[in-house]
Scaffold this motif. Structure first.
Motif, short mmCIF file in Angstrom:
data_model
loop_
_atom_site.label_atom_id
_atom_site.label_comp_id
_atom_site.label_asym_id
_atom_site.label_seq_id
_atom_site.Cartn_x
_atom_site.Cartn_y
_atom_site.Cartn_z
N VAL A 1 46.41 10.13 -25.43
CA VAL A 1 47.19 11.02 -24.56
C VAL A 1 46.26 11.85 -23.68
CG1 VAL A 1 48.67 13.08 -24.56
CG2 VAL A 1 49.25 11.13 -26.01
N MET A 2 45.22 12.43 -24.28
CA MET A 2 44.29 13.26 -23.51
C MET A 2 43.54 12.43 -22.47
SD MET A 2 42.93 16.17 -26.15
CE MET A 2 42.33 15.08 -27.40
N GLN A 3 43.20 11.19 -22.82
CA GLN A 3 42.53 10.32 -21.85
C GLN A 3 43.46 10.00 -20.69
OE1 GLN A 3 41.09 6.62 -23.45
NE2 GLN A 3 39.97 6.13 -21.58
N LEU A 4 44.72 9.74 -20.99
CA LEU A 4 45.71 9.48 -19.94
C LEU A 4 45.86 10.70 -19.03
CD1 LEU A 4 47.90 7.55 -18.81
CD2 LEU A 4 49.50 8.68 -20.37
N SER B 1 44.81 10.93 -39.14
CA SER B 1 43.83 10.20 -38.34
C SER B 1 44.52 9.27 -37.35
CB SER B 1 42.86 9.43 -39.23
OG SER B 1 43.55 8.52 -40.03
N GLU B 2 45.66 8.69 -37.76
CA GLU B 2 46.41 7.82 -36.87
C GLU B 2 46.96 8.61 -35.68
OE1 GLU B 2 50.61 5.91 -37.50
OE2 GLU B 2 49.11 4.68 -38.53
N ASP B 3 47.53 9.79 -35.95
CA ASP B 3 48.04 10.64 -34.87
C ASP B 3 46.91 11.16 -33.99
OD1 ASP B 3 50.67 10.29 -35.52
OD2 ASP B 3 50.90 12.21 -36.55
N PHE B 4 45.74 11.39 -34.58
CA PHE B 4 44.61 11.85 -33.79
C PHE B 4 44.21 10.80 -32.76
CE2 PHE B 4 40.06 12.46 -32.98
CZ PHE B 4 40.09 13.75 -32.47
N GLN B 5 44.25 9.52 -33.16
CA GLN B 5 43.93 8.45 -32.20
C GLN B 5 44.94 8.44 -31.05
OE1 GLN B 5 41.19 6.39 -32.04
NE2 GLN B 5 42.08 5.96 -30.04
N VAL B 6 46.23 8.61 -31.39
CA VAL B 6 47.27 8.67 -30.36
C VAL B 6 47.00 9.86 -29.45
CG1 VAL B 6 49.73 9.02 -29.93
CG2 VAL B 6 48.99 7.48 -31.76
N GLU C 1 45.68 23.10 -34.25
CA GLU C 1 46.81 22.19 -34.42
C GLU C 1 46.35 20.73 -34.47
OE1 GLU C 1 49.03 23.51 -31.05
OE2 GLU C 1 49.79 25.28 -32.10
N VAL C 2 45.37 20.39 -33.64
CA VAL C 2 44.85 19.02 -33.62
C VAL C 2 44.17 18.70 -34.95
CG1 VAL C 2 43.08 17.55 -32.56
CG2 VAL C 2 44.60 18.90 -31.12
N GLY C 3 43.52 19.69 -35.56
CA GLY C 3 42.85 19.47 -36.83
C GLY C 3 43.78 19.17 -37.98
#
Length: 92
Positions: A38-41, A29-34, A23-25
């Protein structure tokens, strides 16, 4: 002179199941940065407490994330990551 706040070390390790990677793939690219933010948070702050074991769902920054949490091992496992539908008129 401004100083940046210190970066907190992650408390949890965030793992993605193969379904979530697929799903992430598919995100832009803009949504991937978001999604990375999210994962870092999640790694730093964890998730809201939800009683009981099993899968839980969290909506954050336009993504719905289905996850399990292992507090002993300090691991969040993402099982599903879905971009929520944008509202009519919202920029893509």
């Amino acid at each position: 002179m401004s100083t940046s706040p210190p970066v907190l070390p992650p408390y949890y390790r965030v793992d993605l199941m193969p379904e979530a990677w697929r799903e992430v793939g598919c995100v832009t690219s803009e949504d991937f940065q978001v999604l990375q933010d999210v994962m870092q948070l999640l790694a730093v702050e964890g998730t809201p407490y939800e009683p009981g074991e099993g899968r839980h769902t969290l909506t954050l920054a336009g993504f719905e994330v289905e996850y399990t949490r292992d507090d002993v091992a300090r691991v969040l496992t993402l099982h599903r990551v879905t971009r929520m539908l944008r509202r009519p008129g919202e920029a893509a």
